[in-house]
Design a protein around this motif. Structure first.
Motif, PDB file in Angstrom:
ATOM      1  N   LEU A   1       0.856  -1.188   0.000  1.00 35.39           N
ATOM      2  CA  LEU A   1       0.000   0.000   0.000  1.00 35.39           C
ATOM      3  C   LEU A   1       0.889   1.234   0.000  1.00 35.39           C
ATOM      4  O   LEU A   1       1.713   1.409   0.912  1.00 35.39           O
ATOM      5  N   VAL A   2       0.743   2.065  -1.012  1.00 35.48           N
ATOM      6  CA  VAL A   2       1.518   3.295  -1.147  1.00 35.48           C
ATOM      7  C   VAL A   2       0.553   4.466  -1.084  1.00 35.48           C
ATOM      8  O   VAL A   2      -0.370   4.575  -1.915  1.00 35.48           O
ATOM      9  N   LEU A   3       0.757   5.330  -0.099  1.00 36.89           N
ATOM     10  CA  LEU A   3      -0.074   6.521   0.094  1.00 36.89           C
ATOM     11  C   LEU A   3       0.746   7.740  -0.299  1.00 36.89           C
ATOM     12  O   LEU A   3       1.767   8.033   0.316  1.00 36.89           O
ATOM     13  N   ILE A   4       0.302   8.452  -1.327  1.00 38.66           N
ATOM     14  CA  ILE A   4       1.040   9.597  -1.851  1.00 38.66           C
ATOM     15  C   ILE A   4       0.262  10.852  -1.504  1.00 38.66           C
ATOM     16  O   ILE A   4      -0.843  11.079  -2.030  1.00 38.66           O
ATOM     17  N   ASP A   5       0.832  11.648  -0.636  1.00 37.06           N
ATOM     18  CA  ASP A   5       0.214  12.914  -0.257  1.00 37.06           C
ATOM     19  C   ASP A   5       0.788  14.029  -1.127  1.00 37.06           C
ATOM     20  O   ASP A   5       1.988  14.031  -1.438  1.00 37.06           O
ATOM     21  N   GLU A   6      -0.077  14.984  -1.499  1.00 40.20           N
ATOM     22  CA  GLU A   6       0.323  16.095  -2.377  1.00 40.20           C
ATOM     23  C   GLU A   6       0.945  15.559  -3.668  1.00 40.20           C
ATOM     24  O   GLU A   6       2.063  15.892  -4.041  1.00 40.20           O
ATOM     25  N   VAL A   7       0.196  14.718  -4.347  1.00 40.32           N
ATOM     26  CA  VAL A   7       0.717  14.073  -5.549  1.00 40.32           C
ATOM     27  C   VAL A   7       0.930  15.059  -6.688  1.00 40.32           C
ATOM     28  O   VAL A   7       1.624  14.747  -7.669  1.00 40.32           O
ATOM     29  N   HIS A   8       0.375  16.257  -6.581  1.00 40.93           N
ATOM     30  CA  HIS A   8       0.587  17.245  -7.636  1.00 40.93           C
ATOM     31  C   HIS A   8       2.047  17.675  -7.737  1.00 40.93           C
ATOM     32  O   HIS A   8       2.442  18.310  -8.724  1.00 40.93           O
ATOM     33  N   LEU A   9       2.875  17.326  -6.730  1.00 42.36           N
ATOM     34  CA  LEU A   9       4.295  17.657  -6.804  1.00 42.36           C
ATOM     35  C   LEU A   9       5.004  16.920  -7.926  1.00 42.36           C
ATOM     36  O   LEU A   9       6.154  17.237  -8.247  1.00 42.36           O
ATOM     37  N   ILE A  10       4.350  15.941  -8.517  1.00 40.99           N
ATOM     38  CA  ILE A  10       4.965  15.219  -9.618  1.00 40.99           C
ATOM     39  C   ILE A  10       5.175  16.110 -10.839  1.00 40.99           C
ATOM     40  O   ILE A  10       5.966  15.790 -11.727  1.00 40.99           O
ATOM     41  N   GLY A  11       4.471  17.222 -10.873  1.00 37.87           N
ATOM     42  CA  GLY A  11       4.635  18.156 -11.979  1.00 37.87           C
ATOM     43  C   GLY A  11       5.672  19.235 -11.737  1.00 37.87           C
ATOM     44  O   GLY A  11       5.914  20.062 -12.626  1.00 37.87           O
ATOM     45  N   GLU A  12       6.306  19.244 -10.553  1.00 37.22           N
ATOM     46  CA  GLU A  12       7.322  20.259 -10.280  1.00 37.22           C
ATOM     47  C   GLU A  12       8.597  19.986 -11.063  1.00 37.22           C
ATOM     48  O   GLU A  12       8.935  18.830 -11.360  1.00 37.22           O
ATOM     49  N   LYS A  13       9.300  21.041 -11.371  1.00 36.40           N
ATOM     50  CA  LYS A  13      10.503  20.924 -12.189  1.00 36.40           C
ATOM     51  C   LYS A  13      11.645  20.294 -11.420  1.00 36.40           C
ATOM     52  O   LYS A  13      12.426  19.511 -11.966  1.00 36.40           O
ATOM     53  N   GLU A  14      11.780  20.610 -10.128  1.00 33.05           N
ATOM     54  CA  GLU A  14      12.917  20.121  -9.347  1.00 33.05           C
ATOM     55  C   GLU A  14      12.672  18.725  -8.777  1.00 33.05           C
ATOM     56  O   GLU A  14      13.527  17.852  -8.874  1.00 33.05           O
TER      57      GLU A  14
END
Length: 470
Positions: free
Chosen positions: A365-378
């Motif tokens: 089970l993988v819980l990813i919080d604030e998954v929108h960070l996948i679009g960050e450049k760094e």
């Protein structure tokens, strides 16, 4: 007057009675005579008179061999000229070295370590291994090795370096031992498939008066329901809409809900289903990914206390950049039920996942919080590569029907073959996801859920002020 020989030229075995009779006995030393002749010739001694001492003790002068007849014995030029003292050996050798430069060729050295391409030498002019000599590493499947040749060195010097010794092979990792090859877990080719279904909840299709609030005990039974006994008795509107998906299925889910809508409880619902299915054992691991260390510590303080109400044996561990050794981190993962970490830290832990394959394959089970960070450049690429690696680990886990005998020699002694073969679930949440369908497709989620601002527990009023332009 004769010059006595040096002390080292006196025969120690000579009779001592000769000294009492006033006679001096000398030992004829051919080596010392040759040495004196060498010094005389080296210093340009022109003396042609040689003193000879007979057995009776009488001294006589004889011309030297090779001397000219004009320099006969008894002539004034030879008798009146005093004979110079023979030079010392050290000074003579220095003079000889000054007249003739002696070239000292150092003996080439063969390095003790045959893997080194350049030999260390005491002198800079010593021989070295040629740079163009090809020395391949000693691997089992590598090309044939060649000897490191030394220029201008006799073969006897490097006869023992014809072939490099074999490099000790590292221990076989768990993938090789289990017979799992790369083609079994490599990413499949892209094939366009059906787009994920995106469910939207807003005022139009779900008006506020028609929204429901489900009690906790209707979704979870004892003791899982004790997780929320100190918080609330009923789930809110967002949690009630997601209760059936999270608590009664194993599907991957992507949820976009406004801030304060209770997204943390969505993670807890997925955790409650997994813990109840395993009987609260640590054979199935839960990983929570947060964007920073502070959020991990906050979740640990909260979940450690509340999960203790379910079962006191549940272990919650935080692994961040402060952790020192990989071995201790692997031990923490093996002994824990819930691991709280950041994407960067888990990315470094899973780089060599072939060595601890069975342990990492137990993450279900993988819980990813604030998954929108996948679009960050760094930081986005780290999270994306981590998710891709976890998916590869699960493909490798399901590539073969592993048995308990296969897992007996793994590093994770508490591994369960049935657990390792099971699928991994991913639950990702965020407050802002404009391309929710694309992210759900990447996470292999068949459904995605979007809640608008009307689902905020505290209504948010937005005012737009317009000024009249003159």
């Amino acid at each position: 007057k004769a010059t006595p020989l040096a002390d080292e030229d006196i025969d120690p075995s000579s009779d001592s009675e000769g000294e009492d009779d006033g006679m001096i006995s000398f030992k004829e030393n051919r080596q010392s005579n040759n040495k004196s002749k060498f010094f005389d010739n080296l210093n340009g001694d022109d003396s042609t008179v040689e003193t000879k001492i007979s057995e009776s003790g009488e001294m006589s002068e004889m011309p030297r061999r090779g001397s000219s007849p004009a320099e006969a014995p008894g002539s004034p030029s030879s008798l009146d000229t005093p004979r110079p003292n023979p030079p010392s050996p050290s000074s003579s050798m220095q003079d000889a070295a000054s007249q003739k430069k002696i070239e000292v060729v150092p003996r080439p050295r063969i390095p003790n370590n045959p893997y080194r391409k350049v030999m260390k030498a005491a002198d800079k002019g010593q021989h070295a291994v040629r740079r163009d000599s090809k020395v391949s590493p000693a691997t089992s499947n590598g090309p044939e090795r060649q000897s490191a040749s030394l220029p201008d060195v006799p073969p006897s010097y490097h006869s023992g370096v014809e072939t490099l010794p074999d490099i000790p092979t590292a221990n076989m990792n768990e993938l090789q031992r289990l017979g799992i090859e790369h083609n079994m877990y490599k990413p499949p080719r892209f094939a366009p498939g059906p787009d994920p279904i995106v469910h939207r909840f807003d005022r139009g299709n779900h008006p506020p008066h028609a929204r429901r609030s489900v009690p906790v005990d209707q979704v979870f039974s004892h003791p899982v329901k004790n997780m929320w006994k100190s918080k609330f008795r009923r789930f809110n509107h967002v949690q009630s809409e997601m209760a059936n998906v999270l608590a009664n299925s194993e599907d991957n889910v992507v949820i976009s809900a406004p801030t304060g809508a209770g997204k943390t409880a969505l993670f807890e619902m997925a955790m409650g289903r997994l813990l109840s299915s395993t009987g609260f054992s640590n054979t199935k691991k839960i990983v929570y990914l947060a964007p920073n260390k502070a959020l991990c510590e906050e979740r640990q303080a909260d979940w450690s206390m509340r999960l203790r109400d379910i079962d006191s044996r549940i272990v919650v561990t935080t692994i961040t950049g402060d952790s020192s050794k990989s071995s201790s981190m692997y031990a923490d993962i093996a002994s824990s039920h819930l691991i709280l970490t950041t994407p960067e830290k888990l990315d470094s832990i899973t780089r060599k996942w072939g060595e601890v394959f069975v342990l990492l394959a137990s993450i279900k089970l993988v819980l990813i919080d604030e998954v929108h960070l996948i679009g960050e450049k760094e930081r986005g690429s780290t999270l994306e590569s981590l998710v891709s690696r976890l998916k590869s680990i699960q493909r490798a886990a399901t590539a073969r029907q592993l048995t308990a005998d296969d897992l007996a020699g793994s590093s994770y002694k508490s591994a369960n073959a049935e657990v390792v073969r099971s699928n991994m679930r991913t639950v990702a949440v965020s407050a802002t996801l404009p391309n929710l369908g694309q992210l759900a497709s990447f996470l292999d989620a068949s459904e995605a859920f979007v809640f608008d601002q009307s689902y905020r527990p505290v209504p948010l009023k937005i005012y737009v002020q317009v000024s009249r332009l003159s």
